[in-house]
Each structure stands twice: as structure tokens, then as C-alpha cells.
Design a protein around this motif. Structure first.
Motif, PDB file in Angstrom:
ATOM      1  N   THR A  56       0.852  -1.190   0.000  1.00  0.00           N
ATOM      2  CA  THR A  56       0.000   0.000   0.000  1.00  0.00           C
ATOM      3  C   THR A  56       0.887   1.238   0.000  1.00  0.00           C
ATOM      4  O   THR A  56       2.010   1.216   0.485  1.00  0.00           O
ATOM      5  CB  THR A  56      -0.901   0.061   1.252  1.00  0.00           C
ATOM      6  N   ILE A  57       0.369   2.288  -0.546  1.00  0.00           N
ATOM      7  CA  ILE A  57       1.091   3.564  -0.549  1.00  0.00           C
ATOM      8  C   ILE A  57       0.370   4.447   0.463  1.00  0.00           C
ATOM      9  O   ILE A  57      -0.581   5.137   0.144  1.00  0.00           O
ATOM     10  CB  ILE A  57       1.115   4.191  -1.943  1.00  0.00           C
ATOM     11  N   ARG A  58       0.828   4.386   1.689  1.00  0.00           N
ATOM     12  CA  ARG A  58       0.138   5.072   2.785  1.00  0.00           C
ATOM     13  C   ARG A  58       0.265   6.586   2.709  1.00  0.00           C
ATOM     14  O   ARG A  58      -0.674   7.318   2.962  1.00  0.00           O
ATOM     15  CB  ARG A  58       0.675   4.581   4.129  1.00  0.00           C
ATOM     16  N   SER A  59       1.423   7.071   2.356  1.00  0.00           N
ATOM     17  CA  SER A  59       1.668   8.519   2.375  1.00  0.00           C
ATOM     18  C   SER A  59       1.154   9.221   1.122  1.00  0.00           C
ATOM     19  O   SER A  59       1.221  10.439   1.041  1.00  0.00           O
ATOM     20  CB  SER A  59       3.168   8.780   2.520  1.00  0.00           C
ATOM     21  N   GLY A  60       0.674   8.457   0.158  1.00  0.00           N
ATOM     22  CA  GLY A  60       0.251   9.055  -1.103  1.00  0.00           C
ATOM     23  C   GLY A  60       1.411   9.302  -2.040  1.00  0.00           C
ATOM     24  O   GLY A  60       1.254   9.945  -3.064  1.00  0.00           O
ATOM     25  N   ALA A  61       2.594   8.806  -1.658  1.00  0.00           N
ATOM     26  CA  ALA A  61       3.774   8.982  -2.500  1.00  0.00           C
ATOM     27  C   ALA A  61       4.606   7.708  -2.457  1.00  0.00           C
ATOM     28  O   ALA A  61       4.517   6.922  -1.517  1.00  0.00           O
ATOM     29  CB  ALA A  61       4.608  10.159  -2.008  1.00  0.00           C
ATOM     30  N   LEU A  62       5.419   7.538  -3.490  1.00  0.00           N
ATOM     31  CA  LEU A  62       6.340   6.406  -3.523  1.00  0.00           C
ATOM     32  C   LEU A  62       7.512   6.693  -2.599  1.00  0.00           C
ATOM     33  O   LEU A  62       7.892   7.843  -2.408  1.00  0.00           O
ATOM     34  CB  LEU A  62       6.849   6.196  -4.948  1.00  0.00           C
ATOM     35  N   ASP A  63       8.102   5.622  -2.065  1.00  0.00           N
ATOM     36  CA  ASP A  63       9.306   5.863  -1.266  1.00  0.00           C
ATOM     37  C   ASP A  63      10.487   6.110  -2.205  1.00  0.00           C
ATOM     38  O   ASP A  63      10.406   5.921  -3.413  1.00  0.00           O
ATOM     39  CB  ASP A  63       9.555   4.751  -0.246  1.00  0.00           C
ATOM     40  N   LYS A  64      11.592   6.565  -1.640  1.00  0.00           N
ATOM     41  CA  LYS A  64      12.747   6.999  -2.431  1.00  0.00           C
ATOM     42  C   LYS A  64      13.288   5.876  -3.317  1.00  0.00           C
ATOM     43  O   LYS A  64      13.605   6.102  -4.491  1.00  0.00           O
ATOM     44  CB  LYS A  64      13.847   7.519  -1.490  1.00  0.00           C
ATOM     45  N   SER A  65      13.372   4.660  -2.791  1.00  0.00           N
ATOM     46  CA  SER A  65      13.913   3.555  -3.596  1.00  0.00           C
ATOM     47  C   SER A  65      12.987   3.228  -4.767  1.00  0.00           C
ATOM     48  O   SER A  65      13.447   2.890  -5.861  1.00  0.00           O
ATOM     49  CB  SER A  65      14.155   2.317  -2.733  1.00  0.00           C
ATOM     50  N   GLU A  66      11.663   3.338  -4.554  1.00  0.00           N
ATOM     51  CA  GLU A  66      10.723   3.093  -5.643  1.00  0.00           C
ATOM     52  C   GLU A  66      10.830   4.183  -6.708  1.00  0.00           C
ATOM     53  O   GLU A  66      10.791   3.894  -7.911  1.00  0.00           O
ATOM     54  CB  GLU A  66       9.295   3.017  -5.096  1.00  0.00           C
ATOM     55  N   GLN A  67      11.001   5.437  -6.280  1.00  0.00           N
ATOM     56  CA  GLN A  67      11.165   6.535  -7.231  1.00  0.00           C
ATOM     57  C   GLN A  67      12.404   6.326  -8.093  1.00  0.00           C
ATOM     58  O   GLN A  67      12.368   6.489  -9.318  1.00  0.00           O
ATOM     59  CB  GLN A  67      11.272   7.868  -6.495  1.00  0.00           C
ATOM     60  N   THR A  68      13.512   5.951  -7.439  1.00  0.00           N
ATOM     61  CA  THR A  68      14.762   5.718  -8.164  1.00  0.00           C
ATOM     62  C   THR A  68      14.614   4.554  -9.133  1.00  0.00           C
ATOM     63  O   THR A  68      15.044   4.633 -10.283  1.00  0.00           O
ATOM     64  CB  THR A  68      15.907   5.436  -7.165  1.00  0.00           C
ATOM     65  N   CYS A  69      13.989   3.480  -8.663  1.00  0.00           N
ATOM     66  CA  CYS A  69      13.773   2.308  -9.511  1.00  0.00           C
ATOM     67  C   CYS A  69      12.936   2.678 -10.738  1.00  0.00           C
ATOM     68  O   CYS A  69      13.270   2.293 -11.857  1.00  0.00           O
ATOM     69  CB  CYS A  69      13.099   1.201  -8.701  1.00  0.00           C
TER      70      CYS A  69
END
Length: 94
Positions: A56-69
Motif C-alpha cells: 500500500t502507498i500510505r503517504s500518497g507517495a512512492l518511497d525513495k527507492s521506488e522513485q529511483t527504480c
């Protein structure tokens, strides 16, 4: 239904040369747009499955590793498409 659009070959023959050329350009542009949309959908689906690992994306944003990926995935996809197109172009010129 009345909103369906169909163009019979006999309708096309009634057009003058300028209108025929304009219709061909329009259809080519629409085909290219559909191809780009299809590739964008494929890219989004592939990179999302590869990179977004949290359930789930709780914060409404991707985490840093997902963004980089995702950024790397998109870059590699674009690189692969570019290399493929260059190769096909070189084959066409032979």
C-alpha cells in the motif's frame, strides 16, 4: 449506434487529392499516437510491477527507492527502444 464512424473506400474516392493527403496524414498521426499510448501503457505497467513493492502507498507517495527504480526503469526502456529503432533503421538502409 449513430456515434459510430465508418469511412467507405467509395467515400474516400470522392475526396480531392489535397483532402486525401490530409486524411492520410491524419490517419498516420492517429496511428502514431495510438502506438505511443500503447507503449506508455506497457512501460507504466512493466515498471510499476518491477519497482512498486510496497503493498500500500500510505503517504500518497512512492518511497525513495521506488522513485529511483522507476526512473531507472523508464530510462532503460527508452534506451532499449532507441537502440532497437537505430538497428531497424540501419537494416532498412541496407
Amino acid at each position: 449506434s449513430s456515434s459510430d464512424f465508418s469511412l467507405d473506400q467509395s467515400d474516400i474516392e470522392k475526396l480531392n487529392d489535397k483532402d486525401k493527403a490530409e486524411l492520410r496524414r491524419f490517419l498516420a498521426n492517429e496511428g502514431q499516437r495510438a502506438h505511443i499510448q500503447s507503449q506508455t501503457h506497457e512501460l507504466t505497467s512493466m515498471c510499476w510491477k518491477k519497482c512498486v513493492t510496497s503493498s500500500t502507498i500510505r503517504s500518497g507517495a512512492l518511497d525513495k527507492s521506488e522513485q529511483t527504480c522507476l526512473a531507472n526503469c523508464v530510462d532503460r526502456f527508452m534506451d532499449a527502444n532507441h537502440v532497437t529503432l537505430k538497428h531497424l533503421e540501419s537494416m532498412r538502409q541496407r
